[in-house]
Design a protein around this motif. Structure first.
Motif, mmCIF file in Angstrom:
data_model
loop_
_atom_site.group_PDB
_atom_site.id
_atom_site.type_symbol
_atom_site.label_atom_id
_atom_site.label_comp_id
_atom_site.label_asym_id
_atom_site.label_seq_id
_atom_site.Cartn_x
_atom_site.Cartn_y
_atom_site.Cartn_z
ATOM 1 N N GLY A 7 -16.785 -32.995 8.793
ATOM 2 C CA GLY A 7 -17.667 -33.286 9.914
ATOM 3 C C GLY A 7 -16.955 -33.382 11.246
ATOM 4 N N PHE A 8 -15.704 -32.907 11.315
ATOM 5 C CA PHE A 8 -14.951 -32.994 12.571
ATOM 6 C C PHE A 8 -15.556 -32.093 13.644
ATOM 7 C CE2 PHE A 8 -13.217 -29.222 10.620
ATOM 8 C CZ PHE A 8 -12.734 -28.420 11.653
ATOM 9 N N GLN A 9 -15.195 -32.365 14.902
ATOM 10 C CA GLN A 9 -15.646 -31.542 16.022
ATOM 11 C C GLN A 9 -14.780 -30.283 16.068
ATOM 12 O OE1 GLN A 9 -18.065 -32.759 18.536
ATOM 13 N NE2 GLN A 9 -18.151 -30.630 19.154
ATOM 14 N N HIS A 10 -15.386 -29.121 15.856
ATOM 15 C CA HIS A 10 -14.611 -27.894 15.718
ATOM 16 C C HIS A 10 -13.756 -27.607 16.948
ATOM 17 C CE1 HIS A 10 -13.934 -23.511 15.053
ATOM 18 N NE2 HIS A 10 -13.850 -23.917 13.806
ATOM 19 N N LEU A 11 -14.295 -27.860 18.138
ATOM 20 C CA LEU A 11 -13.552 -27.557 19.355
ATOM 21 C C LEU A 11 -12.348 -28.482 19.532
ATOM 22 C CD1 LEU A 11 -13.600 -25.558 21.663
ATOM 23 C CD2 LEU A 11 -15.059 -27.102 22.947
ATOM 24 N N ASP A 12 -12.376 -29.668 18.897
ATOM 25 C CA ASP A 12 -11.211 -30.555 18.934
ATOM 26 C C ASP A 12 -10.001 -29.883 18.301
ATOM 27 O OD1 ASP A 12 -12.955 -32.381 19.984
ATOM 28 O OD2 ASP A 12 -12.624 -33.926 18.464
ATOM 29 N N LEU A 13 -10.247 -29.019 17.333
ATOM 30 C CA LEU A 13 -9.178 -28.257 16.685
ATOM 31 C C LEU A 13 -8.953 -26.918 17.368
ATOM 32 C CD1 LEU A 13 -7.221 -27.556 14.320
ATOM 33 C CD2 LEU A 13 -9.232 -26.706 13.082
ATOM 34 N N ALA A 14 -10.039 -26.156 17.582
ATOM 35 C CA ALA A 14 -9.917 -24.794 18.083
ATOM 36 C C ALA A 14 -9.349 -24.734 19.498
ATOM 37 C CB ALA A 14 -11.284 -24.099 18.038
ATOM 38 N N GLY A 15 -9.759 -25.666 20.376
ATOM 39 C CA GLY A 15 -9.274 -25.644 21.751
ATOM 40 C C GLY A 15 -7.773 -25.797 21.841
ATOM 41 N N PRO A 16 -7.206 -26.915 21.350
ATOM 42 C CA PRO A 16 -5.750 -27.060 21.381
ATOM 43 C C PRO A 16 -5.017 -25.971 20.603
ATOM 44 C CG PRO A 16 -6.786 -29.183 21.016
ATOM 45 C CD PRO A 16 -7.874 -28.148 20.902
ATOM 46 N N GLY A 61 -14.623 -36.404 15.985
ATOM 47 C CA GLY A 61 -15.912 -35.839 15.614
ATOM 48 C C GLY A 61 -16.937 -36.933 15.397
ATOM 49 N N PRO A 62 -18.181 -36.540 15.240
ATOM 50 C CA PRO A 62 -19.262 -37.537 15.110
ATOM 51 C C PRO A 62 -19.208 -38.347 13.828
ATOM 52 C CG PRO A 62 -20.109 -35.297 14.779
ATOM 53 C CD PRO A 62 -18.698 -35.150 15.267
ATOM 54 N N THR A 63 -18.440 -37.890 12.821
ATOM 55 C CA THR A 63 -18.396 -38.598 11.541
ATOM 56 C C THR A 63 -17.103 -39.390 11.353
ATOM 57 O OG1 THR A 63 -17.426 -36.692 10.396
ATOM 58 C CG2 THR A 63 -19.832 -36.825 10.460
ATOM 59 N N VAL A 64 -16.344 -39.593 12.421
ATOM 60 C CA VAL A 64 -15.034 -40.239 12.258
ATOM 61 C C VAL A 64 -15.157 -41.611 11.620
ATOM 62 C CG1 VAL A 64 -14.983 -41.305 14.568
ATOM 63 C CG2 VAL A 64 -12.832 -40.660 13.435
ATOM 64 N N ASP A 65 -16.232 -42.324 11.907
ATOM 65 C CA ASP A 65 -16.431 -43.660 11.326
ATOM 66 C C ASP A 65 -16.416 -43.632 9.805
ATOM 67 O OD1 ASP A 65 -16.433 -45.733 13.075
ATOM 68 O OD2 ASP A 65 -18.560 -46.210 12.855
ATOM 69 N N ASP A 66 -16.901 -42.540 9.229
ATOM 70 C CA ASP A 66 -16.974 -42.426 7.774
ATOM 71 C C ASP A 66 -15.596 -42.343 7.131
ATOM 72 O OD1 ASP A 66 -19.703 -42.313 8.169
ATOM 73 O OD2 ASP A 66 -19.803 -40.118 8.024
ATOM 74 N N HIS A 67 -14.575 -42.059 7.920
ATOM 75 C CA HIS A 67 -13.248 -41.809 7.353
ATOM 76 C C HIS A 67 -12.223 -42.887 7.684
ATOM 77 C CE1 HIS A 67 -14.730 -37.800 6.403
ATOM 78 N NE2 HIS A 67 -15.146 -37.690 7.658
ATOM 79 N N LEU A 68 -12.597 -43.863 8.507
ATOM 80 C CA LEU A 68 -11.629 -44.867 8.939
ATOM 81 C C LEU A 68 -11.179 -45.774 7.807
ATOM 82 C CD1 LEU A 68 -13.105 -45.948 12.408
ATOM 83 C CD2 LEU A 68 -11.179 -44.407 11.956
ATOM 84 N N CYS A 79 -10.559 -36.690 21.489
ATOM 85 C CA CYS A 79 -11.852 -37.357 21.381
ATOM 86 C C CYS A 79 -11.755 -38.604 20.497
ATOM 87 C CB CYS A 79 -12.873 -36.346 20.863
ATOM 88 S SG CYS A 79 -14.598 -36.794 21.093
ATOM 89 N N THR A 80 -12.633 -38.735 19.514
ATOM 90 C CA THR A 80 -12.640 -39.923 18.668
ATOM 91 C C THR A 80 -11.550 -39.912 17.613
ATOM 92 O OG1 THR A 80 -14.357 -38.875 17.308
ATOM 93 C CG2 THR A 80 -15.095 -40.411 19.018
ATOM 94 N N GLY A 81 -10.695 -38.918 17.627
ATOM 95 C CA GLY A 81 -9.494 -38.973 16.797
ATOM 96 C C GLY A 81 -8.655 -40.193 17.131
ATOM 97 N N ALA A 82 -8.851 -40.732 18.347
ATOM 98 C CA ALA A 82 -8.137 -41.951 18.745
ATOM 99 C C ALA A 82 -8.437 -43.111 17.801
ATOM 100 C CB ALA A 82 -8.507 -42.325 20.180
ATOM 101 N N PHE A 83 -9.628 -43.139 17.204
ATOM 102 C CA PHE A 83 -9.969 -44.219 16.287
ATOM 103 C C PHE A 83 -9.067 -44.187 15.050
ATOM 104 C CE2 PHE A 83 -13.587 -44.250 18.999
ATOM 105 C CZ PHE A 83 -14.177 -45.494 18.883
ATOM 106 N N VAL A 104 -13.846 -33.649 23.395
ATOM 107 C CA VAL A 104 -14.076 -32.227 23.148
ATOM 108 C C VAL A 104 -13.166 -31.320 23.991
ATOM 109 C CG1 VAL A 104 -15.914 -30.570 22.660
ATOM 110 C CG2 VAL A 104 -16.481 -32.984 22.804
ATOM 111 N N THR A 105 -13.652 -30.777 25.105
ATOM 112 C CA THR A 105 -12.842 -29.817 25.862
ATOM 113 C C THR A 105 -11.621 -30.463 26.503
ATOM 114 O OG1 THR A 105 -14.177 -30.132 27.867
ATOM 115 C CG2 THR A 105 -14.815 -28.343 26.372
#
Length: 318
Positions: A10-19, A76-83, A106-110, A160-161
């Protein structure tokens, strides 16, 4: 230079693809700026992003070994599910300990915060999640406004961007601003915004419900040099000053004076990017009056001086 990217279901695709495309393009524009890219997660196999696209993970996080130059954690929007996944958090902590630098988008900081990697430091995340990060991890100094933050060897970015800005900053740190500039041009993106630049803008912060206020906002944005005082704007809306201020603030989340200042700052940014007008002329044309006022609002909202902003973002082809 080995870059390992951590993703979760459920990660944000652009968080990976952009960098990833920033690092890959760096190797194309300069042979000395070569990066290798790997993706990992808790388990091997396809990991589906929030947009439905799947990325193939070949090596699970427990089995990633060897030196790492850059560890980057996507949000991504589902980061809470993985903490609360102990394998994921422990894996991020282990890989960070052996990496030259660690970053999040983005929310990878969590996930970095959950692993204790942000304690005692300053960090940022998507502005919508910054308050939650600050509440849940009080040992972290959360900056809700910055595009990206570097604290020692830990880097965090906004949503994101902003991951593209983060990666461009890393490339600039590794290989110089010329290489980062060429990467930005190759990807046709805005050249390397400074980390302290605000991730907010008037359109993001202030979207009123009523059509008359939307029309007023458009008029303000298009006429920054006009009298935009509360009395003048209230007259334009045929409202009392007190009622106008209350309605504007209720519907946009900010008082009219702040909106006007942000709009004028945006107009000044565009002039600095596209013209050679002296700073006093830019200040006058955007309703900010004198160059000293221009300087103060740029420091307040963008954390750079107008001159520095122009040097960074001036379109060389104009």
């Amino acid at each position: 230079m080995r870059v390992v990217c951590v993703i979760t279901e459920g990660f944000q695709h652009l968080d990976l693809a952009g960098p990833a495309d920033v690092f890959a393009t760096a190797g194309l524009v300069s042979r000395r700026a070569a990066y290798t890219l790997e993706v990992t997660s808790v388990v091997a196999g396809p990991v589906r992003a929030s947009n439905g696209l799947a990325t193939l993970v070949e090596t699970p996080i427990d089995e990633v070994t060897g030196p790492i130059d850059t560890l980057l954690v996507a949000g991504g929007p589902t980061v809470d599910d993985h903490l609360r996944d102990p394998r994921l958090v422990a894996g991020v902590r282990r890989l960070a300990a052996g990496a030259r630098r660690t970053g999040s988008v983005c929310t990878g900081a969590f996930l970095l915060a959950e692993a204790g990697l942000l304690d005692g430091g300053r960090a940022t995340t998507h502005w919508l999640s910054a308050g939650d990060l600050a509440r849940r991890y009080p040992a972290v100094e959360t900056d809700p406004d910055a595009i990206y933050v570097r604290h020692g060897d830990v880097w965090t970015s906004a949503g994101v961007t902003a991951g593209i800005d983060l990666a461009l900053a890393m490339v600039a740190d590794d290989h110089g601003h010329r290489v980062a500039r060429d990467v930005a041009r190759g990807l046709v993106v805005y050249l390397h915004r400074p980390g302290g630049q605000s991730q907010f803008s008037a359109p993001i912060q202030a979207v009123p419900r009523s059509e008359p206020l939307k029309e007023l906002q458009t008029w303000i944005d298009e006429h920054p040099e006009e009298d935009l005082s509360v009395p003048a704007l209230a007259r334009r809306m045929n409202l009392s000053e007190r009622h106008f201020s209350r309605v504007f603030t209720d519907e946009t989340g900010m008082p009219p004076g702040r909106y006007v200042e942000i709009a004028r700052t945006g107009a000044a940014r565009r002039l600095l990017e596209t013209t050679d007008e002296p700073l006093d002329v830019v200040a006058r044309r955007t309703g900010l009056g004198l160059s000293g006022s221009l300087y103060r609002v740029f420091r307040r909202h963008l954390r750079v001086s107008p001159g520095d902003y122009r040097r960074r973002f001036r379109d060389k082809e104009h």
